[in-house]
Design an enzyme around this catalytic site. Structure first.
Site, PDB file in Angstrom:
ATOM      1  N   ASP A  30      -6.560  -4.970  -4.186  1.00  0.00           N
ATOM      2  CA  ASP A  30      -5.690  -5.011  -3.011  1.00  0.00           C
ATOM      3  C   ASP A  30      -6.012  -6.255  -2.175  1.00  0.00           C
ATOM      4  OD1 ASP A  30      -3.952  -2.573  -1.420  1.00  0.00           O
ATOM      5  OD2 ASP A  30      -4.613  -4.297  -0.223  1.00  0.00           O
ATOM      6  N   ILE A  31      -4.977  -6.907  -1.673  1.00  0.00           N
ATOM      7  CA  ILE A  31      -5.132  -8.141  -0.890  1.00  0.00           C
ATOM      8  C   ILE A  31      -5.761  -7.865   0.478  1.00  0.00           C
ATOM      9  CG2 ILE A  31      -2.895  -8.161   0.330  1.00  0.00           C
ATOM     10  CD1 ILE A  31      -2.607 -11.103  -0.635  1.00  0.00           C
ATOM     11  N   ASN A  86       0.909   6.683  -1.578  1.00  0.00           N
ATOM     12  CA  ASN A  86       1.707   6.885  -0.375  1.00  0.00           C
ATOM     13  C   ASN A  86       3.187   6.968  -0.746  1.00  0.00           C
ATOM     14  OD1 ASN A  86      -0.568   6.722   1.314  1.00  0.00           O
ATOM     15  ND2 ASN A  86      -0.490   4.487   1.290  1.00  0.00           N
ATOM     16  N   GLY A  92       3.357   6.244   4.650  1.00  0.00           N
ATOM     17  CA  GLY A  92       2.732   4.930   4.776  1.00  0.00           C
ATOM     18  C   GLY A  92       3.016   3.991   3.621  1.00  0.00           C
ATOM     19  N   GLN A  93       4.072   4.274   2.836  1.00  0.00           N
ATOM     20  CA  GLN A  93       4.408   3.397   1.709  1.00  0.00           C
ATOM     21  C   GLN A  93       5.097   2.135   2.224  1.00  0.00           C
ATOM     22  OE1 GLN A  93       7.015   5.129  -1.231  1.00  0.00           O
ATOM     23  NE2 GLN A  93       6.838   3.373  -2.621  1.00  0.00           N
ATOM     24  N   HIS A  99       2.476   2.986  -6.854  1.00  0.00           N
ATOM     25  CA  HIS A  99       1.125   2.427  -6.992  1.00  0.00           C
ATOM     26  C   HIS A  99       0.109   3.456  -6.541  1.00  0.00           C
ATOM     27  CE1 HIS A  99       2.798   1.267  -3.064  1.00  0.00           C
ATOM     28  NE2 HIS A  99       1.583   1.369  -2.586  1.00  0.00           N
ATOM     29  N   HIS A 101      -3.614   3.717  -5.084  1.00  0.00           N
ATOM     30  CA  HIS A 101      -4.777   3.066  -4.487  1.00  0.00           C
ATOM     31  C   HIS A 101      -6.030   3.754  -5.026  1.00  0.00           C
ATOM     32  CE1 HIS A 101      -2.635   1.191  -0.921  1.00  0.00           C
ATOM     33  NE2 HIS A 101      -1.771   2.151  -1.200  1.00  0.00           N
TER      34      HIS A 101
HETATM   35  P1  5GP Z   1       1.267   1.011   0.480  1.00  0.00           P
HETATM   36  O1  5GP Z   1       1.128   0.708   1.935  1.00  0.00           O
HETATM   37  O2  5GP Z   1       2.684   0.776  -0.005  1.00  0.00           O
HETATM   38  O3  5GP Z   1       0.719   2.325   0.047  1.00  0.00           O
HETATM   39  O4  5GP Z   1       0.320  -0.033  -0.273  1.00  0.00           O
HETATM   40  C1  5GP Z   1       0.683  -1.343  -0.531  1.00  0.00           C
HETATM   41  C2  5GP Z   1      -0.590  -2.109  -0.706  1.00  0.00           C
HETATM   42  O5  5GP Z   1      -0.278  -3.340  -1.311  1.00  0.00           O
HETATM   43  C3  5GP Z   1      -1.316  -2.421   0.604  1.00  0.00           C
HETATM   44  O6  5GP Z   1      -2.633  -1.874   0.569  1.00  0.00           O
HETATM   45  C4  5GP Z   1      -1.326  -3.956   0.649  1.00  0.00           C
HETATM   46  O7  5GP Z   1      -2.519  -4.486   1.177  1.00  0.00           O
HETATM   47  C5  5GP Z   1      -1.129  -4.332  -0.794  1.00  0.00           C
HETATM   48  N1  5GP Z   1      -0.454  -5.590  -0.993  1.00  0.00           N
HETATM   49  C6  5GP Z   1       0.684  -6.016  -0.363  1.00  0.00           C
HETATM   50  N2  5GP Z   1       1.028  -7.229  -0.801  1.00  0.00           N
HETATM   51  C7  5GP Z   1       0.099  -7.575  -1.736  1.00  0.00           C
HETATM   52  C8  5GP Z   1      -0.067  -8.753  -2.557  1.00  0.00           C
HETATM   53  O8  5GP Z   1       0.705  -9.701  -2.522  1.00  0.00           O
HETATM   54  N3  5GP Z   1      -1.140  -8.744  -3.399  1.00  0.00           N
HETATM   55  C9  5GP Z   1      -2.019  -7.703  -3.461  1.00  0.00           C
HETATM   56  N4  5GP Z   1      -3.047  -7.823  -4.308  1.00  0.00           N
HETATM   57  N5  5GP Z   1      -1.871  -6.592  -2.709  1.00  0.00           N
HETATM   58  C10 5GP Z   1      -0.836  -6.542  -1.860  1.00  0.00           C
END
Ligand code: 5GP
Ligand code: ZN
Length: 113
Positions: A30-31, A86, A92-93, A99, A101
């Site tokens: 994760d970034i 999520n 929180g998606q 995906h 986590h």
């Molecule tokens: P969500 O909030 O949808 O459950 O999770 C999305 C996740 O993707 C977040 O934890 C966010 O930090 C990660 N993310 C968003 N953009 C990027 C990216 O460009 N590269 C990587 N490696 N992770 C990303």
């Protein structure tokens, strides 16, 4: 999907720190890590999120959990880890591609905020 961030990462159009890949899924860090170890595992097939899992496409979810167990063993996450998917605004998606986590390396609060 051409305008999906994670489809672009899977295709290598956007760089990522890859952890694992096979014919069905892709794992990358994760970034914006929320724990000392924080990676994501995604199906290569575009599925928009947990609410789009069906009897027809659900097999990849089981495969991803098996991959997570293997990666957790390889990364020596002996103290445990959390798997989170999520869904939607209240869940929180923020990225519309299913995906999982995987968070580890610290004690995680429960229930989540
Ligand atoms: P969500 O909030 O949808 O459950 O999770 C999305 C996740 O993707 C977040 O934890 C966010 O930090 C990660 N993310 C968003 N953009 C990027 C990216 O460009 N590269 C990587 N490696 N992770 C990303
Ligand atoms: Zn996608």
């Amino acid at each position: 999907m051409s305008d999906c961030l994670f489809c672009k990462i899977i295709a290598g159009e956007i760089p990522s720190k890859k952890l694992y890949e096979d014919e069905l899924c892709y794992a990358f860090y994760d970034i914006d890590p929320q724990a000392p170890t924080h990676f994501l595992v995604v199906p290569k097939e575009h599925i928009s999120g947990p609410s789009a899992v069906t009897e027809e496409n659900a097999a990849v979810v089981g495969h991803i959990y098996a991959v997570i167990a293997k990666l957790a063993s390889e990364l020596k996450l002996e103290n445990g880890y959390r798997v989170v998917a999520n869904c939607g605004a209240d869940g929180g998606q923020t990225v519309g591609h299913l995906h999982f986590h995987v968070l580890a390396g610290r004690s995680l609060a429960w229930p989540p905020g």
